[in-house]
Enzyme design. Sequence first.
Site, PDB file in Angstrom:
ATOM      1  N   HIS A 109      -6.148   7.799 -13.907  1.00 48.78           N
ATOM      2  CA  HIS A 109      -6.708   9.134 -14.075  1.00 48.78           C
ATOM      3  C   HIS A 109      -6.718   9.938 -12.782  1.00 48.78           C
ATOM      4  O   HIS A 109      -6.947  11.145 -12.807  1.00 48.78           O
ATOM      5  CB  HIS A 109      -8.118   9.065 -14.695  1.00 48.78           C
ATOM      6  CG  HIS A 109      -9.197   8.616 -13.758  1.00 48.78           C
ATOM      7  ND1 HIS A 109      -9.633   7.309 -13.694  1.00 48.78           N
ATOM      8  CD2 HIS A 109      -9.950   9.284 -12.866  1.00 48.78           C
ATOM      9  CE1 HIS A 109     -10.609   7.204 -12.816  1.00 48.78           C
ATOM     10  NE2 HIS A 109     -10.823   8.400 -12.295  1.00 48.78           N
ATOM     11  N   ASP A 144      -6.350   1.827 -16.903  1.00 46.12           N
ATOM     12  CA  ASP A 144      -6.647   2.905 -15.964  1.00 46.12           C
ATOM     13  C   ASP A 144      -6.183   2.559 -14.547  1.00 46.12           C
ATOM     14  O   ASP A 144      -6.912   2.765 -13.575  1.00 46.12           O
ATOM     15  CB  ASP A 144      -8.136   3.240 -15.972  1.00 46.12           C
ATOM     16  CG  ASP A 144      -8.428   4.567 -15.260  1.00 46.12           C
ATOM     17  OD1 ASP A 144      -7.487   5.361 -15.087  1.00 46.12           O
ATOM     18  OD2 ASP A 144      -9.592   4.783 -14.857  1.00 46.12           O
ATOM     19  N   SER A 188     -12.810   7.127  -7.093  1.00 39.56           N
ATOM     20  CA  SER A 188     -11.887   6.493  -8.035  1.00 39.56           C
ATOM     21  C   SER A 188     -10.643   5.969  -7.332  1.00 39.56           C
ATOM     22  O   SER A 188      -9.988   6.697  -6.589  1.00 39.56           O
ATOM     23  CB  SER A 188     -11.457   7.484  -9.116  1.00 39.56           C
ATOM     24  OG  SER A 188     -12.509   7.759  -9.996  1.00 39.56           O
TER      25      SER A 188
END
Length: 424
Positions: free
Chosen positions: A156, A189, A270
């Site tokens: 992402h 992910d 992230s």
Amino acid sequence: MNDQPTSPPPGPQNPYFSSPSPEGQPPQGPPPGGPPAAAMAQPAQPPVQRRPRRTGFAAAVVATALVAGGAAGVGGAAAWSALDDEGSSSAGSPGTRTTSQVVDTPDSEAPAGSVEQVAAKVLPSVVKIDVSGAQGAGSGSGIILSSDGEILTNNHVVEVAGNGGSISVSFNDGSTAKAEVLGTDPLTDTAVIKAQDVSGLTPATIGKSGDLKVGESVVAIGSPFGLDSTVTSGIVSALDRPVDVGSDGQGNSTTYPAIQTDAAINPGNSGGALADLDGNVVGINSSIRTASNSQGEAGSIGLGFAIPMDEVMPIVEQMRNGETPTHARLGISVSPVAAQPGAVVSQGAEIQEVTNGSTADNAGLAKGDVITKVDDHLITDADSLVATIRSYRPGDKVTVTYEHDGDTKTVTLELDSDANASNS
């Protein structure tokens, strides 16, 4: 057919999903697309949010009350004795003035197992990633895998740069480089990118996430809110926590058995490193849960989640080699038992559909059966089953415990691969 809940949990949209808003516009929530409309609804859950940092968002300012305490109750501590034989005070002669001294701070070596030592080892192996594309711009973090520029991050983080976007990597020494995507895997992910024209980088040391214990100290390193080389610390709060952060365009859920930590993780963390106190990277910081349902960016409340390295390293190797990632599957669709009135068992994953010819079909599993355990892993709901199966590889043998017409049964089967399936 996929091993996943038949529908995502309802609830407020997540402002930290991977589709950023155009610059200057408010966040728009998760990308379009999801499970089929005929899917069964699941109970609402608090939002679990992936943590990219999006430019163009208004930063929320939280006012925090600072409490000054401990000043009372010491009234007699400053008294000096009037019975001193010399009539002098231990506080010094009247009128004597003293000032603060300036001294050299000892440059002591960081003790083994300290956060300082972990930071010194891991910081050179963590990068800031800036991305831009037609959907907007944002930033995240990454972990260096090779001296010539292979970097692990979240899908992402980099998917914003799809269809002609750009990726720039900033290293710990202040240098930057352009990068391109080597491979992505929405179901876990994860993504691998390659920085261009670089050499001599410091690859991270990858540890075994399976060796982690609840209560163990860990260190998170990344670029929250674009602040590169940020270090926070905490403990492992829980292991194998099923975390569902959305789904791909085919309705396959992005669900993994996460490492839960109270180390501060915020937007922009992230793709960064979660390391043990030996400086080994054991997880990829990926998402948090917040107490805010608003569209503003909320910060850490001590509920952060990282993808375990043990589960994703085989997939990472496939992406590094230019291969399409593969995943283990049972060949069933499931829903949580708790959503079914009058259920015989209160926890587990109830089978809604079985794919013809799948390993589940060949093992005799049928619609209405409730899976309660895979090997020694207790299955509490549909996400729990998906996360557990994702922790295995195609071809692995597992023992499945399930309820069938009120009877408890077990069966040992070999997990399928989604390599030749339309979805996982």
